[in-house]
Design an enzyme around this catalytic site. Structure first.
Site, PDB file in Angstrom:
ATOM      1  CB  CYS A  92      -0.921   0.004   1.212  1.00  0.00           C
ATOM      2  SG  CYS A  92      -1.884   1.505   1.343  1.00  0.00           S
TER       3      CYS A  92
ATOM      4  CB  CYS B  27      -0.303   2.267   5.702  1.00  0.00           C
ATOM      5  SG  CYS B  27      -0.873   0.785   4.885  1.00  0.00           S
TER       6      CYS B  27
ATOM      7  CB  CYS C 134      -9.152   6.134 -11.093  1.00  0.00           C
ATOM      8  SG  CYS C 134      -9.085   5.977  -9.304  1.00  0.00           S
TER       9      CYS C 134
ATOM     10  CB  CYS D 126      -6.678  10.531  -8.819  1.00  0.00           C
ATOM     11  SG  CYS D 126      -8.035   9.545  -9.478  1.00  0.00           S
TER      12      CYS D 126
ATOM     13  CB  CYS E  87     -41.771  24.623   8.708  1.00  0.00           C
ATOM     14  SG  CYS E  87     -41.136  22.989   9.030  1.00  0.00           S
TER      15      CYS E  87
ATOM     16  CB  CYS F 299     -35.169  39.368   0.290  1.00  0.00           C
ATOM     17  SG  CYS F 299     -36.270  37.960   0.330  1.00  0.00           S
TER      18      CYS F 299
ATOM     19  CB  CYS G 147     -13.658  73.502  16.080  1.00  0.00           C
ATOM     20  SG  CYS G 147     -12.263  74.629  15.974  1.00  0.00           S
TER      21      CYS G 147
ATOM     22  CB  CYS H 163     -23.480  84.696  23.312  1.00  0.00           C
ATOM     23  SG  CYS H 163     -21.704  84.583  23.550  1.00  0.00           S
TER      24      CYS H 163
ATOM     25  CB  CYS I 179     -12.462  75.569  19.726  1.00  0.00           C
ATOM     26  SG  CYS I 179     -11.999  73.822  19.770  1.00  0.00           S
TER      27      CYS I 179
END
Lengths: 159, 512
Positions: free
Chosen positions: B134, B137, B151, B184, B250, B270, B297, B310, B315
C-alpha cells in the site's frame, strides 16, 4: 505514557529521504521526536532566492498521512506566498492534500514555489501587491533579504 | 380595495399536485424561467392570493425518496450504475435536464469533470493481491484487503477506512471525496463508502449527503427553526425576489421567507429587509444625530454641541474663536458683538441647509424606526401574552359554562394578533424605502387601518373578564379577529400586487 510506535510509512519515508536525498533539499528528523524534521532548502537557481539556504520546520501530525504535514519557514523570506511568521500558502498543504503525497513531494513543491511565486494567491498581501506593482523592485528586495537572512556562510561563496 | 377579479399571475408556479408529481415533472431551471409547469385551469377555490406562494414541506424520508427517484431516473436514462448517476447529479447540483443534455452532447467530458469513471461490470469489492504494497501505509502483508475505484488506484482497506472516516467525521465532506491518489479527481462513490466505513460513519455520510441535496437545490431550503428537520420546496427563483415575498410555513409552524431564510417579513421584499436591518445595526444613525446636533470647530474639527450661551464660541481644544451662526472667525465680526449680521451670506445659508436636511432625514428615520421597534418589542412579549391568555382561558372556563373548545377563540385571536404585528413591523421598513407618490397614500391608509384594528384587538384582549359580559366579549373578540385578519390580507394583497406590477417606487436601488 509511551509514545505509540512510529507508523511504517513514516519510517520508510525517513529512510528514503536520507538514503536517496533530493538535490537542494535536506531533511533530518529530530532524535527525540521522529515526527519533527529540520529542513534546509537551497534557493533555486535563477530565482531571487539563489545563493540562500532556507531553514524550515516540518511536523507530521498524528493523523499523517491522512492529514498534511505542517511546514513553516524559519528563515525570513520575502515571498508573496509566505508570510512573516513563515506560514506557506500552498494548495497541497491544505485542501489539495492527498495521502499519497509525501514529505519529499511537499518539499519539492515548496522549492518550486520559490522558483515561481504566485502573487495572485497571496498570503502576505503587502508583498504580493509589491510583486504586482513593481516586480523588478520586489525581486530586488527578495534578493536583498536572501543575502541578509539566508546567505550561506561567507567562506562558502568565496569572499 | 380587494380586487375580486385577480388574475393569476404568471410568475407564480402552480404546483398543487402532490410531492411525487412535482418531482416527476420537475423543472429545475437555472435562470429566470418562471412560468414553467403552469397549469392554466385554476378552480375558483384554489385561486391563490397574490401574496401567497405554493410550497411543499418535505420530511427527511421524503427527501431521501426524492433523491432516490431522481437517481433511478437518471441511471435508467443514461444506462449507468446508480452510484455514478448520483455522483453526476450532485456534480450538476441536481439539475437533471442540464445533466442529461450535456451528457448527450459529450459524455466523456461530463464524466471527466464530475470525476466518474463508469465501468458497469465493476462493483466495489475488497481483493487480496500477492506482493501488493500500500502506497499510503507501506503495509505489505500477504493477506491485505485492497480496494480501488474505477481509476485503478489501489490502496489497502485500513487506509480507505481511515481516510473516509477522517473526511466524513472531521471535515464533514460527503459528495466531493476524491480518490486518495494525488491529482486523481475520481469521486469516491456511495457504494465504495458504504463498503469501506463502519455503520456510524456511513449513517453520518448519508446525513451529509441529504444535507447537500437540499443545500445544492435552488428550490429546496431547510426550515431554519432550531432542531427542525423539515425542508421546504418552493419554486420561486432567486431572480424574482424583487417582486415576490415567498413566505412559507413549516409543519413546525415556523413561518419564514423562502428567499432569504429570515422569519416572515411580508410585505417587505428581501433586499429592503437586508438594507433595513443593516441600517438599524449600523452606527450611521449616530453619525446622523451628530450632524444634526453639533457643528465642527472650523480649525481643529472637534465636534461641538452648543448647550447655551451666546454665539461667540471659543473652542475648548484649540481656543479658536468663531461665530456659531455663520461659522466664520469671530475677529471678522468687528463691532457687531454678540449679534451676527452675516447670517444671509451664502456660506452660512449653505451650512444651515445642510443641517436642516440632515435633521429631517434623521427624524424621518426615527419615525419609521420607532414604530418598527415598537412592534418588535411587542413580538418579544409574545410568550408572555400567550401565557396570560392561557390563564384567561382557564379563568373563563371556571367563571362561565364555556367549554375548553369554546374558549379557543382567545388563542386564535392572539395568533392573529402576533402575525399582524409581524406584518405591521415590516410595513414600516417597507414604507421607509418607499418613494412618495399616489400609491403611497393607499399603502399608508391600509397600514393605518391595520394598525388601528390591531390596537383595538389588543385592547380587547387586555380587558378583565367579567362573568356576566363574557358572551359579549367573545362576540367582540371574534368579530375583531376576523376584521384584523382581513385588514392584513388587504394590505398584503395590495402590496404584493403592487410589487408584481412594479407599481411601487423605491428610494433605493432594489436590483443591486
Amino acid at each position: 505514557m509511551a509514545t505509540p510506535p512510529l507508523p511504517k510509512r513514516i519510517i520508510k519515508e525517513t529512510e528514503r529521504l536520507i538514503a536517496d536525498a533530493v538535490p537542494g533539499i535536506n531533511a533530518k528528523p529530530h532524535e527525540e521526536n521522529l515526527r519533527y524534521f529540520d529542513v534546509d532548502i537551497t534557493g533555486p537557481e535563477q530565482s531571487p532566492f539563489e545563493g540562500g539556504v532556507f531553514k524550515l520546520e516540518l511536523f507530521l501530525p498524528e493523523e499523517y498521512p491522512m492529514s498534511p504535514p505542517k511546514v513553516r519557514f524559519l528563515t525570513k523570506i520575502y515571498h508573496p506566498n509566505i508570510d512573516k511568521l513563515g506560514r506557506i500558502c500552498l494548495d497541497i498543504l491544505k485542501d489539495k492534500w492527498s495521502p499519497a503525497l509525501q514529505i519529499r513531494t511537499v518539499l519539492l513543491s515548496i522549492q518550486a514555489l520559490l522558483s515561481a511565486p504566485n502573487p495572485d494567491d497571496p498570503l502576505a498581501n503587502d508583498v504580493a501587491q509589491h510583486w504586482k506593482d513593481n516586480e523588478q523592485e520586489a525581486i530586488a528586495k527578495a534578493r536583498e533579504w536572501t543575502q541578509t537572512y539566508a546567505e550561506r556562510k561567507m567562506s562558502k561563496i568565496g569572499i | 380595495m380587494s380586487d375580486e377579479d385577480l388574475t393569476f399571475e404568471d410568475s407564480y408556479r402552480d404546483s398543487d399536485e402532490d410531492v411525487e408529481d412535482v418531482e416527476d415533472e420537475d423543472d429545475y431551471v437555472d435562470d429566470d424561467d418562471t412560468d414553467l409547469n403552469f397549469t392554466d385551469v385554476v378552480a375558483e377555490k384554489d385561486r391563490k392570493k397574490n401574496y401567497e406562494v405554493d410550497f411543499i414541506v418535505h420530511s427527511i424520508e421524503g427527501i431521501v425518496k426524492n433523491q432516490d427517484d431522481e437517481v433511478t431516473h437518471v441511471s435508467n436514462i443514461l444506462g449507468i450504475q446508480k452510484q455514478h448517476a448520483a455522483t453526476l447529479l450532485r456534480h450538476f447540483r441536481w439539475n437533471k435536464e442540464r445533466l442529461i443534455e450535456r451528457y448527450m452532447e459529450d459524455s466523456t467530458e461530463v464524466l471527466n469533470k464530475a470525476g466518474v469513471i463508469t465501468d458497469n461490470a465493476r462493483t466495489p469489492k475488497f481483493i487480496k493481491i500477492p506482493g501488493f504494497i500500500c502506497d499510503i501505509c507501506c503495509d505489505d502483508d500477504e493477506d491485505l484487503d485492497t480496494l480501488a475505484l474505477s481509476c485503478g488506484h489501489r490502496f489497502c482497506k485500513n487506509c480507505y477506512e481511515h481516510y473516509l472516516t477522517q473526511k466524513i467525521k472531521e471535515e464533514g465532506e460527503s459528495r466531493r471525496i476524491l480518490c486518495m491518489a494525488s491529482k486523481c479527481n475520481v469521486i469516491v462513490d456511495e457504494k465504495t463508502v458504504e463498503l469501506a466505513v463502519n455503520k456510524d460513519i456511513h449513517e453520518r455520510y448519508r446525513t451529509l449527503l441529504n444535507r447537500t441535496y437540499v443545500d445544492d437545490n435552488e428550490y429546496l431550503r431547510w426550515c431554519p427553526a432550531p432542531s427542525c428537520e423539515y425542508a421546504i420546496e418552493c419554486h420561486v427563483p432567486q431572480t424574482s425576489l424583487t417582486s415576490i415575498v415567498p413566505t412559507v410555513e413549516c409543519v413546525c409552524t415556523h413561518r419564514f421567507c423562502f428567499g432569504c431564510g429570515f422569519p416572515d417579513h411580508q410585505p417587505s421584499i428581501c433586499v429592503l429587509v437586508k438594507k433595513w436591518i443593516k441600517k438599524c445595526e449600523d452606527d450611521s444613525e449616530t453619525a446622523n444625530w451628530i450632524s444634526a446636533h453639533t457643528k465642527e470647530c472650523g480649525k481643529c474639527h472637534s465636534t461641538i454641541e452648543k448647550n447655551g450661551g451666546c454665539n461667540h464660541m471659543t473652542c475648548r481644544k484649540c481656543k479658536y474663536e468663531f461665530c456659531w451662526v455663520c461659522m466664520g472667525p469671530w475677529s471678522e465680526h468687528g463691532t457687531s458683538w454678540y449679534n451676527c449680521n452675516r447670517y444671509d451670506e451664502k456660506t452660512s445659508i449653505d451650512a444651515r441647509d445642510q443641517q436642516a436636511k440632515s435633521r429631517a432625514s434623521l427624524e424621518r428615520y426615527l419615525h419609521y424606526y420607532n414604530r418598527f421597534a415598537n412592534h418588535e418589542q411587542s413580538a418579544k412579549l409574545d410568550r408572555e401574552l400567550y401565557n396570560k391568555t392561557e390563564k384567561k382561558m382557564e379563568e373563563m372556563q371556571q367563571t362561565s359554562d364555556l367549554s375548553w373548545i369554546e374558549v379557543q377563540f382567545l388563542k386564535k385571536a392572539v395568533d392573529i394578533l402576533v402575525q399582524c404585528r409581524m406584518t405591521l413591523k415590516w410595513t414600516y421598513a417597507f414604507a421607509f424605502y418607499l418613494a412618495r407618490n399616489n400609491q403611497t397614500d393607499i399603502f399608508e391608509d391600509n397600514q393605518r387601518d391595520l394598525e388601528m384594528a390591531v390596537e383595538q384587538l389588543s385592547e380587547l384582549l387586555e380587558k378583565p373578564i367579567e362573568a356576566e359580559k363574557i358572551a359579549e366579549l367573545k362576540q367582540q373578540v371574534l368579530d375583531k379577529t376576523v376584521y384584523v385578519g382581513s385588514r392584513r390580507e388587504v394590505l398584503l394583497e395590495d402590496t404584493a400586487k403592487g410589487l408584481l406590477e412594479s407599481r411601487w417606487e423605491f428610494q433605493v436601488d432594489i436590483k443591486s
